[in-house]
Design a protein around this motif. Structure first.
Motif, PDB file in Angstrom:
ATOM      1  N   LEU A 267      19.953 -19.287  47.188  1.00 50.66           N
ATOM      2  CA  LEU A 267      19.228 -18.141  46.636  1.00 50.66           C
ATOM      3  C   LEU A 267      19.385 -18.124  45.119  1.00 50.66           C
ATOM      4  O   LEU A 267      20.430 -18.500  44.579  1.00 50.66           O
ATOM      5  CB  LEU A 267      19.751 -16.837  47.229  1.00 50.66           C
ATOM      6  CG  LEU A 267      19.578 -16.661  48.741  1.00 50.66           C
ATOM      7  CD1 LEU A 267      20.032 -15.266  49.162  1.00 50.66           C
ATOM      8  CD2 LEU A 267      18.146 -16.891  49.173  1.00 50.66           C
ATOM      9  N   GLU A 268      18.348 -17.656  44.433  1.00 52.60           N
ATOM     10  CA  GLU A 268      18.357 -17.660  42.971  1.00 52.60           C
ATOM     11  C   GLU A 268      18.830 -16.333  42.386  1.00 52.60           C
ATOM     12  O   GLU A 268      19.454 -16.299  41.334  1.00 52.60           O
ATOM     13  CB  GLU A 268      16.955 -17.993  42.456  1.00 52.60           C
ATOM     14  CG  GLU A 268      16.505 -19.395  42.871  1.00 52.60           C
ATOM     15  CD  GLU A 268      15.025 -19.602  42.667  1.00 52.60           C
ATOM     16  OE1 GLU A 268      14.635 -20.154  41.617  1.00 52.60           O
ATOM     17  OE2 GLU A 268      14.240 -19.220  43.560  1.00 52.60           O
ATOM     18  N   TYR A 269      18.490 -15.222  43.048  1.00 50.27           N
ATOM     19  CA  TYR A 269      18.944 -13.893  42.642  1.00 50.27           C
ATOM     20  C   TYR A 269      19.421 -13.153  43.888  1.00 50.27           C
ATOM     21  O   TYR A 269      18.785 -13.223  44.946  1.00 50.27           O
ATOM     22  CB  TYR A 269      17.804 -13.068  42.024  1.00 50.27           C
ATOM     23  CG  TYR A 269      17.333 -13.520  40.670  1.00 50.27           C
ATOM     24  CD1 TYR A 269      17.892 -12.988  39.508  1.00 50.27           C
ATOM     25  CD2 TYR A 269      16.306 -14.450  40.545  1.00 50.27           C
ATOM     26  CE1 TYR A 269      17.430 -13.375  38.260  1.00 50.27           C
ATOM     27  CE2 TYR A 269      15.844 -14.851  39.302  1.00 50.27           C
ATOM     28  CZ  TYR A 269      16.414 -14.311  38.159  1.00 50.27           C
ATOM     29  OH  TYR A 269      15.961 -14.692  36.923  1.00 50.27           O
ATOM     30  N   ILE A 270      20.517 -12.408  43.733  1.00 52.47           N
ATOM     31  CA  ILE A 270      20.978 -11.576  44.841  1.00 52.47           C
ATOM     32  C   ILE A 270      21.475 -10.234  44.301  1.00 52.47           C
ATOM     33  O   ILE A 270      21.776 -10.085  43.108  1.00 52.47           O
ATOM     34  CB  ILE A 270      22.121 -12.231  45.650  1.00 52.47           C
ATOM     35  CG1 ILE A 270      23.394 -12.362  44.795  1.00 52.47           C
ATOM     36  CG2 ILE A 270      21.695 -13.579  46.217  1.00 52.47           C
ATOM     37  CD1 ILE A 270      24.639 -12.738  45.581  1.00 52.47           C
ATOM     38  N   SER A 271      21.551  -9.265  45.193  1.00 48.69           N
ATOM     39  CA  SER A 271      22.228  -8.004  44.902  1.00 48.69           C
ATOM     40  C   SER A 271      22.871  -7.518  46.190  1.00 48.69           C
ATOM     41  O   SER A 271      22.221  -7.513  47.243  1.00 48.69           O
ATOM     42  CB  SER A 271      21.248  -6.955  44.373  1.00 48.69           C
ATOM     43  OG  SER A 271      21.942  -5.767  44.012  1.00 48.69           O
ATOM     44  N   ILE A 272      24.130  -7.142  46.112  1.00 50.81           N
ATOM     45  CA  ILE A 272      24.825  -6.565  47.262  1.00 50.81           C
ATOM     46  C   ILE A 272      24.767  -5.056  47.098  1.00 50.81           C
ATOM     47  O   ILE A 272      25.376  -4.492  46.198  1.00 50.81           O
ATOM     48  CB  ILE A 272      26.275  -7.078  47.365  1.00 50.81           C
ATOM     49  CG1 ILE A 272      26.258  -8.605  47.560  1.00 50.81           C
ATOM     50  CG2 ILE A 272      27.003  -6.400  48.513  1.00 50.81           C
ATOM     51  CD1 ILE A 272      27.639  -9.238  47.630  1.00 50.81           C
ATOM     52  N   THR A 273      24.009  -4.424  47.978  1.00 49.26           N
ATOM     53  CA  THR A 273      23.638  -3.014  47.804  1.00 49.26           C
ATOM     54  C   THR A 273      24.275  -2.141  48.882  1.00 49.26           C
ATOM     55  O   THR A 273      23.575  -1.508  49.685  1.00 49.26           O
ATOM     56  CB  THR A 273      22.109  -2.866  47.859  1.00 49.26           C
ATOM     57  OG1 THR A 273      21.634  -3.486  49.072  1.00 49.26           O
ATOM     58  CG2 THR A 273      21.453  -3.536  46.673  1.00 49.26           C
ATOM     59  N   ASP A 274      25.580  -2.120  48.917  1.00 43.18           N
ATOM     60  CA  ASP A 274      26.242  -1.306  49.930  1.00 43.18           C
ATOM     61  C   ASP A 274      25.877   0.166  49.771  1.00 43.18           C
ATOM     62  O   ASP A 274      25.593   0.648  48.672  1.00 43.18           O
ATOM     63  CB  ASP A 274      27.755  -1.505  49.858  1.00 43.18           C
ATOM     64  CG  ASP A 274      28.185  -2.757  50.593  1.00 43.18           C
ATOM     65  OD1 ASP A 274      27.846  -2.887  51.781  1.00 43.18           O
ATOM     66  OD2 ASP A 274      28.843  -3.625  49.984  1.00 43.18           O
ATOM     67  N   HIS A 275      25.905   0.887  50.911  1.00 41.84           N
ATOM     68  CA  HIS A 275      25.505   2.292  50.930  1.00 41.84           C
ATOM     69  C   HIS A 275      26.493   3.180  50.172  1.00 41.84           C
ATOM     70  O   HIS A 275      27.700   3.159  50.435  1.00 41.84           O
ATOM     71  CB  HIS A 275      25.427   2.805  52.372  1.00 41.84           C
ATOM     72  CG  HIS A 275      24.286   2.262  53.150  1.00 41.84           C
ATOM     73  ND1 HIS A 275      22.986   2.646  52.937  1.00 41.84           N
ATOM     74  CD2 HIS A 275      24.242   1.347  54.154  1.00 41.84           C
ATOM     75  CE1 HIS A 275      22.194   2.003  53.779  1.00 41.84           C
ATOM     76  NE2 HIS A 275      22.926   1.209  54.525  1.00 41.84           N
ATOM     77  N   ASP A 276      25.952   3.942  49.221  1.00 46.97           N
ATOM     78  CA  ASP A 276      26.681   5.048  48.590  1.00 46.97           C
ATOM     79  C   ASP A 276      27.993   4.624  47.941  1.00 46.97           C
ATOM     80  O   ASP A 276      28.955   5.398  47.883  1.00 46.97           O
ATOM     81  CB  ASP A 276      26.946   6.156  49.622  1.00 46.97           C
ATOM     82  CG  ASP A 276      25.670   6.579  50.330  1.00 46.97           C
ATOM     83  OD1 ASP A 276      24.654   6.773  49.639  1.00 46.97           O
ATOM     84  OD2 ASP A 276      25.689   6.703  51.569  1.00 46.97           O
ATOM     85  N   THR A 277      28.027   3.389  47.441  1.00 48.92           N
ATOM     86  CA  THR A 277      29.240   2.892  46.797  1.00 48.92           C
ATOM     87  C   THR A 277      28.920   1.708  45.892  1.00 48.92           C
ATOM     88  O   THR A 277      27.878   1.066  46.038  1.00 48.92           O
ATOM     89  CB  THR A 277      30.283   2.458  47.843  1.00 48.92           C
ATOM     90  OG1 THR A 277      31.516   2.134  47.200  1.00 48.92           O
ATOM     91  CG2 THR A 277      29.811   1.241  48.628  1.00 48.92           C
ATOM     92  N   CYS A 278      29.843   1.447  44.978  1.00 49.71           N
ATOM     93  CA  CYS A 278      29.784   0.217  44.176  1.00 49.71           C
ATOM     94  C   CYS A 278      31.109  -0.540  44.284  1.00 49.71           C
ATOM     95  O   CYS A 278      31.403  -1.424  43.471  1.00 49.71           O
ATOM     96  CB  CYS A 278      29.495   0.542  42.711  1.00 49.71           C
ATOM     97  SG  CYS A 278      27.811   1.114  42.400  1.00 49.71           S
ATOM     98  N   LYS A 279      31.915  -0.192  45.275  1.00 49.61           N
ATOM     99  CA  LYS A 279      33.238  -0.817  45.434  1.00 49.61           C
ATOM    100  C   LYS A 279      33.141  -2.322  45.659  1.00 49.61           C
ATOM    101  O   LYS A 279      34.090  -3.053  45.379  1.00 49.61           O
ATOM    102  CB  LYS A 279      33.982  -0.157  46.587  1.00 49.61           C
ATOM    103  CG  LYS A 279      34.415   1.273  46.294  1.00 49.61           C
ATOM    104  CD  LYS A 279      35.168   1.875  47.472  1.00 49.61           C
ATOM    105  CE  LYS A 279      35.605   3.312  47.157  1.00 49.61           C
ATOM    106  NZ  LYS A 279      36.298   3.942  48.324  1.00 49.61           N
ATOM    107  N   GLN A 280      32.002  -2.779  46.161  1.00 48.10           N
ATOM    108  CA  GLN A 280      31.832  -4.213  46.382  1.00 48.10           C
ATOM    109  C   GLN A 280      31.970  -4.996  45.082  1.00 48.10           C
ATOM    110  O   GLN A 280      32.394  -6.157  45.086  1.00 48.10           O
ATOM    111  CB  GLN A 280      30.487  -4.504  47.055  1.00 48.10           C
ATOM    112  CG  GLN A 280      29.244  -4.175  46.228  1.00 48.10           C
ATOM    113  CD  GLN A 280      28.757  -2.750  46.407  1.00 48.10           C
ATOM    114  OE1 GLN A 280      29.538  -1.857  46.665  1.00 48.10           O
ATOM    115  NE2 GLN A 280      27.449  -2.547  46.274  1.00 48.10           N
ATOM    116  N   TYR A 281      31.635  -4.352  43.952  1.00 46.27           N
ATOM    117  CA  TYR A 281      31.701  -5.059  42.669  1.00 46.27           C
ATOM    118  C   TYR A 281      33.109  -5.065  42.082  1.00 46.27           C
ATOM    119  O   TYR A 281      33.348  -5.683  41.045  1.00 46.27           O
ATOM    120  CB  TYR A 281      30.679  -4.466  41.693  1.00 46.27           C
ATOM    121  CG  TYR A 281      29.283  -4.794  42.153  1.00 46.27           C
ATOM    122  CD1 TYR A 281      28.733  -6.046  41.926  1.00 46.27           C
ATOM    123  CD2 TYR A 281      28.532  -3.867  42.887  1.00 46.27           C
ATOM    124  CE1 TYR A 281      27.464  -6.373  42.399  1.00 46.27           C
ATOM    125  CE2 TYR A 281      27.272  -4.188  43.362  1.00 46.27           C
ATOM    126  CZ  TYR A 281      26.746  -5.433  43.117  1.00 46.27           C
ATOM    127  OH  TYR A 281      25.505  -5.773  43.595  1.00 46.27           O
TER     128      TYR A 281
END
Length: 290
Positions: free
Chosen positions: A29-43
């Motif tokens: 994949l060339e671009y991704i985003s991890i868009t977990d619900h109601d949080t940014c803790k994944q980052y």
């Protein structure tokens, strides 16, 4: 190919950030985003902070629940300052508040079952382990094992998505659970994404099963302007739904996004990058705005 709508263990997915990054790399994949619900803790996860797995570009994103009138919707935020979003989410989505919501939703599920004569054994229900776990889906999978329950549920026995969108989240349904009271107002969600320097996209418009999806988008935009629409999603991949959304976005100067809505085993039919096999989203659709 891109995928800018995915979930991990930081919300209702069951794969770690590292596992997701590895799958994205395998698919080139060339671009991704991890868009977990109601949080940014994944980052804050080590695998993303010191990424040594994925060689493509990562857009910081999140998917925030919102309340518009009597409807529960989701808004994707991209290019965000995650610190601003994280601070704001404490108002609605602290672990304590999420645990309280789980208890309330569990009780409401049982009340709904009793009302409709659904047969169940509470000892077989899987209880949520994490504050971010939803109580509804594992309970649903348990009750539809019973043939009598399937007859009572009718079309709702076809899929959890249908049961949730047209039943639990539908104020006109006798299965309505009223999650809406837990959700922040739509305009507040749009405003916080913009304050965080991001762009706000309406997630999967056809997923909600509204009677008139396009009118609903018009109504949303009167209250607070969206930056874009998620036109490419498994819920719009069939028929001409994707084309309808793309045409609307182009005519109304809105940006376009897309993703698989990958969750892992909670939604086993959705795969990273391709959804149910027919997404294959080109990077050109997002290079207009990233």
């Amino acid at each position: 190919m891109i995928d800018i709508h995915m979930h991990t263990v930081y919300s209702d997915g069951d794969k770690t950030v590292e596992e997701v990054l590895k799958m994205c790399e395998e698919k080139k994949l060339e671009y991704i985003s991890i868009t977990d619900h109601d949080t940014c803790k994944q980052y804050e996860d080590e695998a993303l902070k010191n990424n040594k797995v994925f060689t493509g570009k990562i857009i910081k994103g999140t998917e925030l629940h919102a309340r518009f009138e009597d409807k529960n919707i989701e808004i994707l935020g991209y290019g965000i300052d995650t610190n601003i979003i994280t601070e704001w989410t404490k108002k609605y989505y602290s672990d304590e508040k999420l645990r309280e919501q789980q208890v309330i939703c569990y009780k409401r599920m049982l009340e709904i079952f009793d009302k409709h004569g659904i047969i169940y054994d509470e000892t077989k229900f899987k209880r949520p382990e994490k504050p971010t776990d939803y109580v509804e889906q594992p309970i649903y999978w348990e009750i539809i094992k019973n043939e009598k329950n399937r007859k009572i549920l009718g079309e709702f026995a076809e899929s959890f998505t249908l049961f949730f969108r047209k039943g639990l989240a539908n104020p006109n349904s006798s299965y309505f659970m009223n999650h809406i009271e837990f959700r922040p107002p739509y305009k507040e969600v749009i405003d916080i994404i913009h304050q965080a320097g991001g762009k706000a996209f309406l997630a999967h418009p056809f997923e909600y099963k509204f009677d008139d999806t396009m009118k609903f988008i018009d109504d949303l935009r009167k209250e607070a302007e969206l930056d874009g629409i998620e036109c490419f999603h498994p819920s719009s991949a069939d028929d001409d739904k994707k084309d309808i959304l793309v045409d609307y976005a182009r005519k109304n100067n809105l940006y376009i996004s897309g993703g698989s809505d990958y969750h892992g085993s909670p939604k086993p039919d959705l795969q990273i990058g391709v959804g149910r096999g027919n997404l294959n989203i080109s990077k050109e659709i997002i290079e207009e705005w990233i």
